[in-house]
Design a protein around this motif. Structure first.
Motif, short mmCIF file in Angstrom:
data_model
loop_
_atom_site.label_atom_id
_atom_site.label_comp_id
_atom_site.label_asym_id
_atom_site.label_seq_id
_atom_site.Cartn_x
_atom_site.Cartn_y
_atom_site.Cartn_z
N GLU A 25 0.82 -1.21 0.00
CA GLU A 25 0.00 0.00 0.00
C GLU A 25 0.85 1.27 0.00
O GLU A 25 0.37 2.34 -0.33
CB GLU A 25 -0.97 -0.02 1.18
CG GLU A 25 -0.38 0.39 2.53
CD GLU A 25 0.46 -0.69 3.20
OE1 GLU A 25 1.08 -1.52 2.50
OE2 GLU A 25 0.51 -0.70 4.44
N THR A 26 2.14 1.14 0.35
CA THR A 26 3.01 2.32 0.37
C THR A 26 3.70 2.46 -0.98
O THR A 26 3.35 3.35 -1.76
CB THR A 26 4.04 2.23 1.51
OG1 THR A 26 4.84 1.06 1.33
CG2 THR A 26 3.37 2.22 2.87
N VAL A 27 4.68 1.60 -1.23
CA VAL A 27 5.39 1.58 -2.52
C VAL A 27 5.70 0.11 -2.83
O VAL A 27 5.53 -0.75 -1.98
CB VAL A 27 6.71 2.41 -2.47
CG1 VAL A 27 6.43 3.86 -2.12
CG2 VAL A 27 7.72 1.81 -1.49
N LEU A 57 11.91 -6.19 7.09
CA LEU A 57 11.32 -7.51 6.90
C LEU A 57 9.79 -7.39 6.87
O LEU A 57 9.21 -6.66 7.67
CB LEU A 57 11.73 -8.48 8.01
CG LEU A 57 13.21 -8.78 8.15
CD1 LEU A 57 13.41 -10.04 8.99
CD2 LEU A 57 13.90 -8.95 6.80
N HIS A 58 9.19 -8.13 5.95
CA HIS A 58 7.73 -8.11 5.78
C HIS A 58 7.17 -9.48 6.13
O HIS A 58 7.70 -10.49 5.66
CB HIS A 58 7.38 -7.76 4.34
CG HIS A 58 7.85 -6.39 3.93
ND1 HIS A 58 9.18 -6.10 3.75
CD2 HIS A 58 7.17 -5.25 3.67
CE1 HIS A 58 9.30 -4.82 3.40
NE2 HIS A 58 8.10 -4.28 3.35
N THR A 59 6.12 -9.50 6.95
CA THR A 59 5.44 -10.76 7.28
C THR A 59 3.95 -10.52 7.30
O THR A 59 3.49 -9.38 7.18
CB THR A 59 5.82 -11.29 8.68
OG1 THR A 59 5.50 -10.29 9.64
CG2 THR A 59 7.26 -11.68 8.78
N GLU A 171 6.42 5.92 1.42
CA GLU A 171 6.88 4.81 2.23
C GLU A 171 6.32 4.87 3.66
O GLU A 171 5.79 5.88 4.10
CB GLU A 171 8.41 4.78 2.30
CG GLU A 171 9.11 4.65 0.96
CD GLU A 171 9.37 5.99 0.31
OE1 GLU A 171 8.72 6.99 0.68
OE2 GLU A 171 10.23 6.04 -0.60
N SER A 172 6.55 3.76 4.37
CA SER A 172 6.04 3.64 5.73
C SER A 172 6.72 4.62 6.68
O SER A 172 7.84 5.07 6.45
CB SER A 172 6.26 2.21 6.23
OG SER A 172 7.64 1.89 6.23
N THR A 173 6.02 4.93 7.75
CA THR A 173 6.59 5.67 8.88
C THR A 173 7.42 4.69 9.69
O THR A 173 6.94 3.61 10.03
CB THR A 173 5.44 6.23 9.76
OG1 THR A 173 4.62 7.06 8.94
CG2 THR A 173 5.98 7.03 10.94
O1 TXA Z 1 6.98 1.47 2.87
C1 TXA Z 1 8.08 0.94 3.02
O2 TXA Z 1 8.67 0.96 4.11
C2 TXA Z 1 8.69 0.23 1.81
C3 TXA Z 1 7.84 -0.99 1.47
C4 TXA Z 1 8.43 -1.83 0.37
O3 TXA Z 1 7.63 -1.73 2.63
N1 TXA Z 1 10.04 -0.12 2.05
C5 TXA Z 1 11.02 0.81 2.13
O4 TXA Z 1 12.28 0.26 2.30
O5 TXA Z 1 10.83 2.00 2.05
P1 TXA Z 1 13.63 1.07 2.10
O6 TXA Z 1 14.69 0.03 2.21
O7 TXA Z 1 13.59 1.85 0.87
O8 TXA Z 1 13.72 1.97 3.35
C6 TXA Z 1 13.83 1.33 4.59
C7 TXA Z 1 14.44 2.18 5.61
C8 TXA Z 1 15.87 2.43 5.26
O9 TXA Z 1 16.16 3.80 5.25
C9 TXA Z 1 16.59 1.66 6.34
O10 TXA Z 1 17.77 2.25 6.70
C10 TXA Z 1 15.60 1.67 7.50
O11 TXA Z 1 14.39 1.48 6.84
N2 TXA Z 1 15.90 0.56 8.41
C11 TXA Z 1 15.91 -0.73 8.10
N3 TXA Z 1 16.33 -1.46 9.14
C12 TXA Z 1 16.57 -0.62 10.16
C13 TXA Z 1 17.06 -0.77 11.50
N4 TXA Z 1 17.37 -1.97 11.99
N5 TXA Z 1 17.19 0.34 12.26
C14 TXA Z 1 16.89 1.55 11.76
N6 TXA Z 1 16.44 1.75 10.50
C15 TXA Z 1 16.29 0.69 9.70
#
Ligand code: TXA
Ligand code: MG
Length: 318
Positions: A25-27, A57-59, A171-173
């Motif tokens: 629903e986000t991207v 991670l998605h579940t 994207e998600s909060t």
């Molecule tokens: O809406 C969303 O969140 C989308 C959809 C596909 O779920 N995903 C997304 O993922 O935007 P990405 O990888 O583009 O951004 C994820 C963010 C990254 O900036 C990453 O650093 C942060 O989440 N993140 C992931 N694991 C983390 C952690 N253990 N601690 C802090 N930040 C984390």
């Protein structure tokens, strides 16, 4: 690469360690089996993403989340109950089964239950979570349709699960829980006002981003970067001072007849409609032959907060 709606085929590819783009629903996300290190490494390669940028991670259920996090605090539960399935990512302490590759060596893992029927069907059929960043080359605008993914990463994925246009569009909060407080690491599809309503106004802290040492790369000052120079400015004065140039305008409510092209995000001034159209509009203007793109900020409330955050990053050069 194949595009379709076959969750069984998507599941087969994922079990084989291949990459599959998934609608949310986000991207759109670029997904792989989170427990398969080679498959996770392939995500970083496909996106040209630095290894210091951890994955979400998605579940499909809280039950599955317990396989890979050590603790879900009362505050985390409260948020999960209120916002899952939905556009909220919680950063929780990880179990050893989650590799350092996923978390970039951090002790916590980011988790989300996405609100999308096809992807929930897919997730329910798997006995592993899906690691999935947004399905765009690192630093570029996130995809909100299967076509966006196909254009940029089509040759990197085995399958694109086509779930239509992303309903929310940003994207998600992302929230880290510290005691009974929520620290917002990334502004996104769940409104700050709604977090405050559930936890209490004094329990929600919004981290102001820094460009030098971002806690999450979604906080990098320059991100979501269009290829055409992108400016945030008062639109009428920008148009007046750039006569003779092809100026593409990305505006919230108003239409500017003197622009070369103008995409209005929401004529009725609706934040949700504007969010849903934002990334497609940025892509559309970015493939035009305009010399420059100029956008204006939305009021700083509701989804305007997350939209403005994306616009500021798009406008930040380097
Ligand atoms: O809406 C969303 O969140 C989308 C959809 C596909 O779920 N995903 C997304 O993922 O935007 P990405 O990888 O583009 O951004 C994820 C963010 C990254 O900036 C990453 O650093 C942060 O989440 N993140 C992931 N694991 C983390 C952690 N253990 N601690 C802090 N930040 C984390
Ligand atoms: Mg991203």
């Amino acid at each position: 690469m194949i595009i379709g709606t076959d969750t069984k085929l998507a599941a087969d590819y994922l079990r084989e360690g291949k990459l599959v783009a998934i609608p949310t629903e986000t991207v759109y996300g670029l997904a792989a089996n989170a427990y398969n290190a080679e498959a996770v490494a392939a995500i970083f390669k496909a996106k040209n993403r630095p290894f210091f940028d951890p994955l979400i991670l998605h579940t499909a259920s809280l039950h599955q989340i317990k396989d890979f996090v050590t603790e879900i605090s009362d505050t985390a539960y409260l948020l999960a109950e209120n916002f899952w399935a939905g556009a909220l990512t919680l950063v929780l302490p990880k179990k050893p089964i989650v590799s350092d590759l996923v978390t970039s060596g951090l002790p916590d893992v980011a988790v989300r239950i996405p609100h999308h029927a096809l992807t929930l069907d897919l997730l329910e059929s798997l006995d592993f979570p899906l690691a999935a960043p947004s399905a765009n080359p690192f630093g570029y605008i996130s995809p909100t349709s299967a076509a966006h993914v196909a254009t940029q990463l089509g040759d990197q994925v085995a399958y694109i699960l086509d779930g239509g246009c992303s309903r929310i569009g940003i994207e998600s909060t992302i929230v880290r829980i510290v005691g009974d407080k929520a620290i917002v690491l990334r502004k996104g599809g769940v409104r700050i006002e709604d977090l405050r309503r559930i936890l209490g106004a004094d329990k929600v802290e919004v981290l102001s981003h820094s460009s030098s040492r971002p806690e999450v790369p979604g906080q990098l000052k320059s991100h979501y970067s269009p290829k055409i120079p992108f400016f945030l400015c008062d639109i009428p004065s920008f148009l007046a001072s750039h006569e003779g140039k092809k100026i593409a305008v990305l505006s919230f409510e108003h239409f500017y007849a003197s622009a070369y092209i103008n995409i209005v995000l929401s004529e009725r001034g609706d934040f949700a409609e504007a969010a849903a159209r934002l990334f497609s509009a940025m892509r559309e203007l970015d493939v035009s032959d305009a010399d420059m793109i100029v956008a204006d900020l939305l009021p700083e409330r509701d989804l305007g907060i997350a939209i403005n955050d994306r616009l500021r990053r798009a406008a930040a050069q380097g």
